[in-house]
Design a protein around this motif. Structure first.
Motif, PDB file in Angstrom:
ATOM      1  N   CYS A 123       0.834  -1.202   0.000  1.00 19.26           N
ATOM      2  CA  CYS A 123       0.000   0.000   0.000  1.00 19.26           C
ATOM      3  C   CYS A 123       0.871   1.256   0.000  1.00 19.26           C
ATOM      4  O   CYS A 123       1.769   1.383   0.819  1.00 19.26           O
ATOM      5  N   VAL A 146       0.484  -0.383  -5.081  1.00 12.93           N
ATOM      6  CA  VAL A 146      -0.552   0.604  -5.412  1.00 12.93           C
ATOM      7  C   VAL A 146      -0.146   1.970  -4.888  1.00 12.93           C
ATOM      8  O   VAL A 146       0.324   2.099  -3.749  1.00 12.93           O
ATOM      9  N   ASP A 165      -4.072   3.972  -8.015  1.00 12.20           N
ATOM     10  CA  ASP A 165      -5.397   3.988  -7.393  1.00 12.20           C
ATOM     11  C   ASP A 165      -5.307   4.727  -6.065  1.00 12.20           C
ATOM     12  O   ASP A 165      -4.214   4.957  -5.543  1.00 12.20           O
ATOM     13  N   LEU A 167      -6.199   4.326  -2.307  1.00 10.95           N
ATOM     14  CA  LEU A 167      -6.557   3.291  -1.346  1.00 10.95           C
ATOM     15  C   LEU A 167      -7.577   3.762  -0.314  1.00 10.95           C
ATOM     16  O   LEU A 167      -8.116   2.949   0.433  1.00 10.95           O
ATOM     17  N   GLU A 168      -7.823   5.071  -0.262  1.00  9.16           N
ATOM     18  CA  GLU A 168      -8.819   5.577   0.666  1.00  9.16           C
ATOM     19  C   GLU A 168     -10.232   5.483   0.098  1.00  9.16           C
ATOM     20  O   GLU A 168     -11.205   5.728   0.805  1.00  9.16           O
ATOM     21  N   LYS A 169     -10.335   5.112  -1.174  1.00  6.38           N
ATOM     22  CA  LYS A 169     -11.642   4.917  -1.789  1.00  6.38           C
ATOM     23  C   LYS A 169     -12.013   3.437  -1.712  1.00  6.38           C
ATOM     24  O   LYS A 169     -11.170   2.603  -1.385  1.00  6.38           O
ATOM     25  N   TRP A 171     -12.415  -0.367  -2.169  1.00  2.00           N
ATOM     26  CA  TRP A 171     -11.501  -1.295  -2.831  1.00  2.00           C
ATOM     27  C   TRP A 171     -12.258  -2.199  -3.811  1.00  2.00           C
ATOM     28  O   TRP A 171     -13.416  -2.544  -3.599  1.00  2.00           O
ATOM     29  N   THR A 172     -11.569  -2.594  -4.876  1.00  2.00           N
ATOM     30  CA  THR A 172     -12.141  -3.529  -5.843  1.00  2.00           C
ATOM     31  C   THR A 172     -11.570  -4.935  -5.672  1.00  2.00           C
ATOM     32  O   THR A 172     -12.018  -5.857  -6.355  1.00  2.00           O
ATOM     33  N   TYR A 173     -10.592  -5.089  -4.772  1.00  2.00           N
ATOM     34  CA  TYR A 173     -10.031  -6.418  -4.536  1.00  2.00           C
ATOM     35  C   TYR A 173     -11.050  -7.300  -3.818  1.00  2.00           C
ATOM     36  O   TYR A 173     -11.820  -6.839  -2.984  1.00  2.00           O
ATOM     37  N   LYS A 175     -12.497  -9.895  -1.177  1.00  2.00           N
ATOM     38  CA  LYS A 175     -12.248 -10.113   0.238  1.00  2.00           C
ATOM     39  C   LYS A 175     -11.461 -11.405   0.435  1.00  2.00           C
ATOM     40  O   LYS A 175     -11.644 -12.380  -0.288  1.00  2.00           O
ATOM     41  N   SER A 183      -3.860  -4.288   5.281  1.00  2.00           N
ATOM     42  CA  SER A 183      -5.299  -4.071   5.129  1.00  2.00           C
ATOM     43  C   SER A 183      -6.097  -5.198   5.746  1.00  2.00           C
ATOM     44  O   SER A 183      -5.588  -6.285   5.986  1.00  2.00           O
ATOM     45  N   HIS A 185      -8.273  -6.775   4.174  1.00  6.59           N
ATOM     46  CA  HIS A 185      -8.592  -7.745   3.127  1.00  6.59           C
ATOM     47  C   HIS A 185      -7.656  -8.939   3.158  1.00  6.59           C
ATOM     48  O   HIS A 185      -7.716  -9.799   2.285  1.00  6.59           O
TER      49      HIS A 185
END
Length: 339
Positions: A123, A146, A165, A167-169, A171-173, A175, A183, A185
């Motif tokens: 991150c 990222v 990207d 990272l405060e928005k 996430w698309t990863y 779970k 994180s 995740h």
């Protein structure tokens, strides 16, 4: 890429006996001895910074202010990132990576990883140097770095990729995807490791930093700027991070605490070199972290801020004051899913 350390000695950290608890808090209580000699191997003001090849951002907008380039997080100017993203800052980030390797005795991490974790997320990868080092040492891992801006090298190892990207928005990863990241995740049984340091770099054990020191003035103004953003920089420490990890459900939490001298004032050769590298980082780091924050958030004149930064560096290199800051490596494991 990753530097090797022929010695196992790590003078920045002394592990105390583990207390009687499942998640020990380990802390270095050793006072660093100052060098009283008049001569120093690190009096030279020449640059020791490393160089890095970066991708010039032609796909993202930037803002230029105070002679520096800043990344813009949105179309509104007041949403730009407060830390610059120009070549000077990229050099500083690489030097910071070198300093962290010194602090950790050449190690990239403290998490007890076995083999090559399948999926790894870095991150805020910055120049990508940690991700590349990790990918080189763990060829069986897929490493994703990222960051807000594409400031990473144009070449990568086959198992390393970089993504741009925020990272405060959201996430698309998926779970439970990553085996080792910073994180929630993280996959069950996987590790999270948070590397953080105190914003107060003017801590002192021998009373050599006076109350009117420019170092303390700088720290206080920076804290006030962070207050404007709603960030409690004064309360940031290893215990604070640990409490949040516990609240998130992580287990087997260990905190490693290190003292990092600021300037070449220590007597120990290893500490002296570490402090000299830190001083080199501070030469541009004080401006990187503080210029936009103080001129915009505190409305201070640019000339006044620059004069303070000059005083900070001169004080650090003067070796009469013996400041240091604390660096933490917090390792935690995400529990296995219950049957």
């Amino acid at each position: 890429m990753a530097s090797t350390n022929s010695s196992t000695e790590n003078p920045a950290k002394v592990q105390s006996p583990e207390p009687e608890e499942q998640t020990p808090f380990q802390e270095n209580q050793t006072q660093i001895e100052a060098d009283d000699s008049a001569f120093s191997d690190y009096d030279d003001t020449g640059s020791q910074a490393s160089s890095t090849q970066s991708l010039s951002s032609s796909i993202l907008e930037h803002v230029y202010a105070n002679g520096r380039r800043y990344h813009r997080r949105s179309a509104e100017e007041d949403q730009q990132y407060l830390v610059p993203s120009d070549e000077t800052e990229l050099d500083r980030l690489d030097m910071m990576h070198h300093l962290t390797l010194l602090v950790l005795g050449g190690e990239l991490h403290k998490a007890p990883l076995v083999g090559d974790p399948h999926n790894v997320l870095d991150c805020g990868t910055g120049t990508g140097i940690w991700a590349l080092d990790f990918g080189s040492m763990h060829p069986g891992s897929k490493v994703v770095g990222v960051d807000l801006a594409p400031n990473q090298p144009g070449w990568v190892y086959p198992n390393v990729v970089f993504e741009t990207d925020d990272l405060e928005k959201p996430w698309t990863y998926k779970k439970n995807h990553f085996d080792y990241i910073h994180s929630r995740h993280t996959t069950p049984g996987g590790y999270v490791e948070i590397a953080e340091h105190s914003m107060n770099y003017a801590q002192c054990d021998d009373g050599s930093v006076p109350a009117d020191s420019v170092l303390l003035k700088h720290v206080d103004l920076f804290m006030k700027a962070m207050d404007k953003l709603g960030v409690n920089a004064r309360g940031l420490d290893g215990k604070f991070i640990r409490q949040h990890l516990e609240t998130a459900g992580f287990v087997d939490i260990k905190t490693y605490t290190y003292k990092v001298p600021v300037g070449p004032w220590p007597k120990s050769k290893n500490f002296k070199y570490m402090g000299a590298v830190c001083a080199e980082i501070t030469k541009t780091g004080a401006e990187a972290y503080g210029m936009m924050a103080m001129t915009r958030l505190l409305e201070m004149p640019e000339e006044e801020v620059r004069e303070m930064f000059t005083g900070v560096y001169k004080t650090i290199m003067g070796r009469e004051q013996h400041p240091y800051y604390l660096h933490w490596q917090i390792v935690a494991r995400k529990p296995e899913a219950q049957a």
